[in-house]
Write an enzyme that holds these catalytic residues in place. Structure first.
Site, short mmCIF file in Angstrom:
data_model
loop_
_atom_site.label_atom_id
_atom_site.label_comp_id
_atom_site.label_asym_id
_atom_site.label_seq_id
_atom_site.Cartn_x
_atom_site.Cartn_y
_atom_site.Cartn_z
N ALA A 1 46.71 47.80 42.02
CA ALA A 1 45.75 47.73 43.13
C ALA A 1 44.42 47.16 42.67
O ALA A 1 43.92 47.50 41.60
CB ALA A 1 45.54 49.12 43.71
N CYS A 2 43.84 46.33 43.51
CA CYS A 2 42.57 45.70 43.20
C CYS A 2 41.63 45.84 44.39
O CYS A 2 42.04 45.71 45.54
CB CYS A 2 42.81 44.22 42.90
SG CYS A 2 41.32 43.30 42.59
N GLY A 3 40.38 46.12 44.11
CA GLY A 3 39.39 46.27 45.17
C GLY A 3 38.87 44.95 45.68
O GLY A 3 38.38 44.86 46.80
N LEU B 1 48.69 44.52 45.14
CA LEU B 1 48.18 44.79 46.49
C LEU B 1 46.68 45.03 46.48
O LEU B 1 46.11 45.43 45.47
CB LEU B 1 48.87 46.02 47.09
CG LEU B 1 50.38 45.98 47.25
CD1 LEU B 1 50.89 47.32 47.75
CD2 LEU B 1 50.80 44.87 48.20
N MET C 1 43.36 47.24 47.86
CA MET C 1 43.16 48.68 48.06
C MET C 1 43.59 49.08 49.47
O MET C 1 44.20 50.13 49.66
CB MET C 1 41.70 49.06 47.83
CG MET C 1 41.32 49.14 46.37
SD MET C 1 42.23 50.41 45.47
CE MET C 1 41.53 51.90 46.16
#
Length: 95
Positions: A11-13, A42, A44
């Site tokens: 997950a990446c912001g 994906l 966040m």
């Protein structure tokens, strides 16, 4: 964790670029450790709805507080997402 077909989310912001790099590193590490895993990259926002379907969610340590602490997924936070050794150590703790 049992060596089944694990579902891992990177997950990446900020967009998808970083999560895609993490995904590639996680796939390599899991193979080295002898695990079979489906790894997804994906945002966040996309990850929030999948906290109960994934086995592991890996993200920046700064984002881990945004996840539900009661989620099924084990939440793994990493300080330097480009450091393959740090990612490997963090994943090894939850496998």
């Amino acid at each position: 964790m049992e060596n089944k077909n694990l579902h891992i989310i990177a997950a990446c912001g900020n967009g998808m670029g970083t999560s895609m790099l993490i995904k590639i590193k996680v796939e390599k590490i899991m193979k080295e450790l002898g695990y079979t895993a489906k790894v997804e990259a994906l945002s966040m926002g996309q990850t929030k709805g999948m906290e109960h379907s994934a086995d592991i969610i890996i993200s920046s340590i700064h984002l881990t507080s945004e996840f539900n602490p009661n989620a099924k997924a084990k939440i793994v936070g990493v300080l330097n997402l480009m450091d393959e050794n740090e990612i490997k150590q963090a994943l090894s703790k939850v496998l």
